[in-house]
Write an enzyme that holds these catalytic residues in place. Structure first.
Site, PDB file in Angstrom:
ATOM      1  N   SER A  36      29.806  30.241 -12.893  1.00  0.00           N
ATOM      2  CA  SER A  36      29.050  29.168 -13.555  1.00  0.00           C
ATOM      3  C   SER A  36      28.869  27.972 -12.633  1.00  0.00           C
ATOM      4  CB  SER A  36      29.840  28.729 -14.791  1.00  0.00           C
ATOM      5  OG  SER A  36      29.408  27.478 -15.234  1.00  0.00           O
ATOM      6  N   GLU A  72      29.412  25.165 -13.464  1.00  0.00           N
ATOM      7  CA  GLU A  72      30.474  24.203 -13.778  1.00  0.00           C
ATOM      8  C   GLU A  72      31.564  24.194 -12.710  1.00  0.00           C
ATOM      9  OE1 GLU A  72      30.678  22.159 -16.717  1.00  0.00           O
ATOM     10  OE2 GLU A  72      28.630  22.765 -17.166  1.00  0.00           O
ATOM     11  N   TYR A  87      37.114  24.661 -18.337  1.00  0.00           N
ATOM     12  CA  TYR A  87      36.212  25.809 -18.172  1.00  0.00           C
ATOM     13  C   TYR A  87      35.803  25.950 -16.694  1.00  0.00           C
ATOM     14  CZ  TYR A  87      31.765  28.423 -18.508  1.00  0.00           C
ATOM     15  OH  TYR A  87      30.741  29.322 -18.334  1.00  0.00           O
TER      16      TYR A  87
HETATM   17  N1  LIG Z   1      24.776  30.996 -20.856  1.00  0.00           N
HETATM   18  C1  LIG Z   1      24.979  30.152 -19.875  1.00  0.00           C
HETATM   19  O1  LIG Z   1      24.269  29.149 -19.707  1.00  0.00           O
HETATM   20  C2  LIG Z   1      26.058  30.445 -18.862  1.00  0.00           C
HETATM   21  C3  LIG Z   1      26.065  29.715 -17.666  1.00  0.00           C
HETATM   22  C4  LIG Z   1      27.043  29.998 -16.729  1.00  0.00           C
HETATM   23  C5  LIG Z   1      27.990  30.980 -16.969  1.00  0.00           C
HETATM   24  N2  LIG Z   1      27.967  31.646 -18.163  1.00  0.00           N
HETATM   25  C6  LIG Z   1      28.985  32.673 -18.393  1.00  0.00           C
HETATM   26  O2  LIG Z   1      28.295  33.900 -18.561  1.00  0.00           O
HETATM   27  C7  LIG Z   1      28.993  34.722 -19.502  1.00  0.00           C
HETATM   28  C8  LIG Z   1      28.042  35.126 -20.616  1.00  0.00           C
HETATM   29  O3  LIG Z   1      27.550  33.944 -21.247  1.00  0.00           O
HETATM   30  P1  LIG Z   1      26.913  34.008 -22.711  1.00  0.00           P
HETATM   31  O4  LIG Z   1      26.040  32.802 -22.821  1.00  0.00           O
HETATM   32  O5  LIG Z   1      26.356  35.339 -22.967  1.00  0.00           O
HETATM   33  O6  LIG Z   1      28.222  33.772 -23.610  1.00  0.00           O
HETATM   34  P2  LIG Z   1      28.472  34.115 -25.154  1.00  0.00           P
HETATM   35  O7  LIG Z   1      27.176  34.298 -25.867  1.00  0.00           O
HETATM   36  O8  LIG Z   1      29.433  33.113 -25.671  1.00  0.00           O
HETATM   37  O9  LIG Z   1      29.196  35.539 -25.093  1.00  0.00           O
HETATM   38  C9  LIG Z   1      30.556  35.656 -24.715  1.00  0.00           C
HETATM   39  C10 LIG Z   1      30.972  37.094 -24.881  1.00  0.00           C
HETATM   40  O10 LIG Z   1      32.355  37.223 -24.523  1.00  0.00           O
HETATM   41  C11 LIG Z   1      33.023  37.964 -25.550  1.00  0.00           C
HETATM   42  N3  LIG Z   1      34.450  37.619 -25.587  1.00  0.00           N
HETATM   43  C12 LIG Z   1      34.993  36.387 -25.718  1.00  0.00           C
HETATM   44  N4  LIG Z   1      36.326  36.477 -25.726  1.00  0.00           N
HETATM   45  C13 LIG Z   1      36.649  37.799 -25.615  1.00  0.00           C
HETATM   46  C14 LIG Z   1      37.859  38.532 -25.588  1.00  0.00           C
HETATM   47  N5  LIG Z   1      39.044  37.916 -25.688  1.00  0.00           N
HETATM   48  N6  LIG Z   1      37.819  39.879 -25.445  1.00  0.00           N
HETATM   49  C15 LIG Z   1      36.630  40.520 -25.357  1.00  0.00           C
HETATM   50  N7  LIG Z   1      35.430  39.893 -25.395  1.00  0.00           N
HETATM   51  C16 LIG Z   1      35.444  38.538 -25.521  1.00  0.00           C
HETATM   52  C17 LIG Z   1      32.286  37.537 -26.820  1.00  0.00           C
HETATM   53  O11 LIG Z   1      32.583  38.429 -27.868  1.00  0.00           O
HETATM   54  P3  LIG Z   1      32.343  37.994 -29.424  1.00  0.00           P
HETATM   55  O12 LIG Z   1      30.902  38.334 -29.728  1.00  0.00           O
HETATM   56  O13 LIG Z   1      33.321  38.861 -30.150  1.00  0.00           O
HETATM   57  O14 LIG Z   1      32.627  36.533 -29.546  1.00  0.00           O
HETATM   58  C18 LIG Z   1      30.854  37.618 -26.325  1.00  0.00           C
HETATM   59  O15 LIG Z   1      30.424  38.964 -26.284  1.00  0.00           O
HETATM   60  C19 LIG Z   1      30.193  33.901 -19.989  1.00  0.00           C
HETATM   61  O16 LIG Z   1      31.325  34.264 -19.219  1.00  0.00           O
HETATM   62  C20 LIG Z   1      29.796  32.476 -19.667  1.00  0.00           C
HETATM   63  O17 LIG Z   1      30.922  31.651 -19.469  1.00  0.00           O
HETATM   64  C21 LIG Z   1      27.016  31.421 -19.099  1.00  0.00           C
END
Ligand SMILES: NC(=O)c1ccc[n+]([C@@H]2O[C@H](COP(=O)([O-])OP(=O)(O)OC[C@H]3O[C@@H](n4cnc5c(N)ncnc54)[C@H](OP(=O)(O)O)[C@@H]3O)[C@@H](O)[C@H]2O)c1
Length: 325
Positions: free
Chosen positions: A130, A132, A154
């Site tokens: 990220s 961040e 984070y």
């Molecule tokens: N979107 C952005 O702007 C952005 C930017 C930079 C980095 N990222 C990173 O990219 C990744 C994907 O982002 P996103 O926006 O798709 O996030 P998101 O919509 O919050 O999805 C997070 C996923 O992680 C799963 N998860 C969380 N805790 C878990 C656990 N203990 N065991 C198994 N699965 C778990 C969640 O499952 P549930 O459905 O059960 O909650 C969900 O499928 C994340 O790591 C995020 O930090 C995102």
């Protein structure tokens, strides 16, 4: 055809990535955790497709802090590509739950790297890093060589995981990639993220369901892009050899205020009549000056963004209008 395993398949990025990989002919396996509700709304349309679910799309229960189950799933699926997207993805919330954020984000990445390190044929590994990690950077825009200066739990957790990926790539020859993604949004964004919150409120006000929107500091600026473009970047980055890190970003900053104005313009309302400032939503330590330089991804991967900021907010707001019927 290749097999992919995705952690975080039920999330915003996981669901778009699943669609992309299925389109490309992959068999897709996803890791889901046990929750009290079975609703996995972002994948619902794929479960309904008899040609896809349990034919080319499979789900496996595992939790990020359950190493033995993760190992078993990875061994049984034997993926060609492993996309590690799961984690606690909310930056503000990481101040409320710092310990589990670090457990899930830092240690789970190390745990998976340790599992694939032991394999005779380790999969190509993508880690969702990220912007961040840059926190409060001294240089702008940020690229793959910008030093990490995280200012949130984070960001610190992602910095640890990102550096571990580099260590395993260099020390053990694993084809491991960090996608250092700047914020990316869509109608599937979590409801407690500011872009989604604003678009949802503009649509609800238009429908007469509420009268105002409460926000913290609307001058906060970010580099916001369209999530489906970013999952394409994830896939492209894993196809490239040698493995490396890639910044995925638009290269342009917008403020929360810009999000507000674009969303209210979509529903033809005057934002001044509906916006209230609420100190509770002001972030304790807000990363600043974050804007990415995606030059390396453009040159090496041919990656480009497909739509601009205004179009993205318009699509998100229209999706909210549709959701509200
Ligand atoms: N979107 C952005 O702007 C952005 C930017 C930079 C980095 N990222 C990173 O990219 C990744 C994907 O982002 P996103 O926006 O798709 O996030 P998101 O919509 O919050 O999805 C997070 C996923 O992680 C799963 N998860 C969380 N805790 C878990 C656990 N203990 N065991 C198994 N699965 C778990 C969640 O499952 P549930 O459905 O059960 O909650 C969900 O499928 C994340 O790591 C995020 O930090 C995102």
């Amino acid at each position: 055809m290749p097999t992919a395993l995705i952690t975080g398949i039920t999330g915003q990025d996981g669901s778009y990535l699943t669609e992309l990989l299925l389109e490309k002919g992959y068999t897709v396996h996803g890791i889901v955790r046990r929750t009290s509700l079975l609703e996995r709304s972002r994948l619902r349309h794929l479960f309904a497709d008899p040609e896809v679910y349990e034919k080319r799309l499979f789900l496996h229960y595992a939790d990020l802090d359950d190493a033995t189950t993760l190992r078993r799933v990875i061994l049984s699926v034997a993926p060609d590509e492993l996309y590690h997207l799961a984690g606690q993805s909310h930056v503000g919330l990481s101040f409320e739950i710092p310990e589990s954020t670090c457990q899930l984000t830092s240690l789970s990445t190390l745990r998976i790297l340790e599992i694939i390190r032991d394999l005779a044929n380790p999969p190509r590994f993508y880690h969702a890093s990220s912007s961040e990690v840059f926190g409060s950077p001294k240089e702008s825009p940020q690229n793959e060589d910008t030093p990490f200066r995280p200012v949130t739990p984070y960001g610190y957790a992602k910095a640890f995981a990102t550096q571990m990926v580099g260590i395993y790539r260099n020390s053990f020859g694993i084809h491991a990639v960090n996608g250092i993604t700047f914020n990316h949004e869509s109608p599937r964004r979590g409801e407690n993220f500011v872009t989604r919150k604003v678009c949802r409120a503009a649509a609800a006000i238009k429908k007469g369901l509420t009268s105002h929107l409460s926000l913290g500091d609307t001058s906060a600026r970010r580099d916001w892009g369209w999530a489906p473009d970013y999952v394409k970047g994830m896939w492209l980055s894993l196809q490239h050899s040698p493995a490396g890190d890639y910044v995925l970003a638009t290269g342009r900053q917008h403020s929360v205020q810009d999000v507000v104005e674009a969303a209210f313009a979509t529903v033809d309302l005057d934002w001044r009549q509906h916006l209230k400032r609420d100190e509770r939503f002001v972030r304790k330590a807000d990363p600043c000056n974050l804007v990415g330089d995606p030059g390396k991804a453009r040159r090496e991967l041919g990656w480009e963004v497909s739509i601009d900021f205004e179009e993205m907010i318009r699509r998100m707001t229209e999706a909210e209008l549709e959701n509200l019927g």
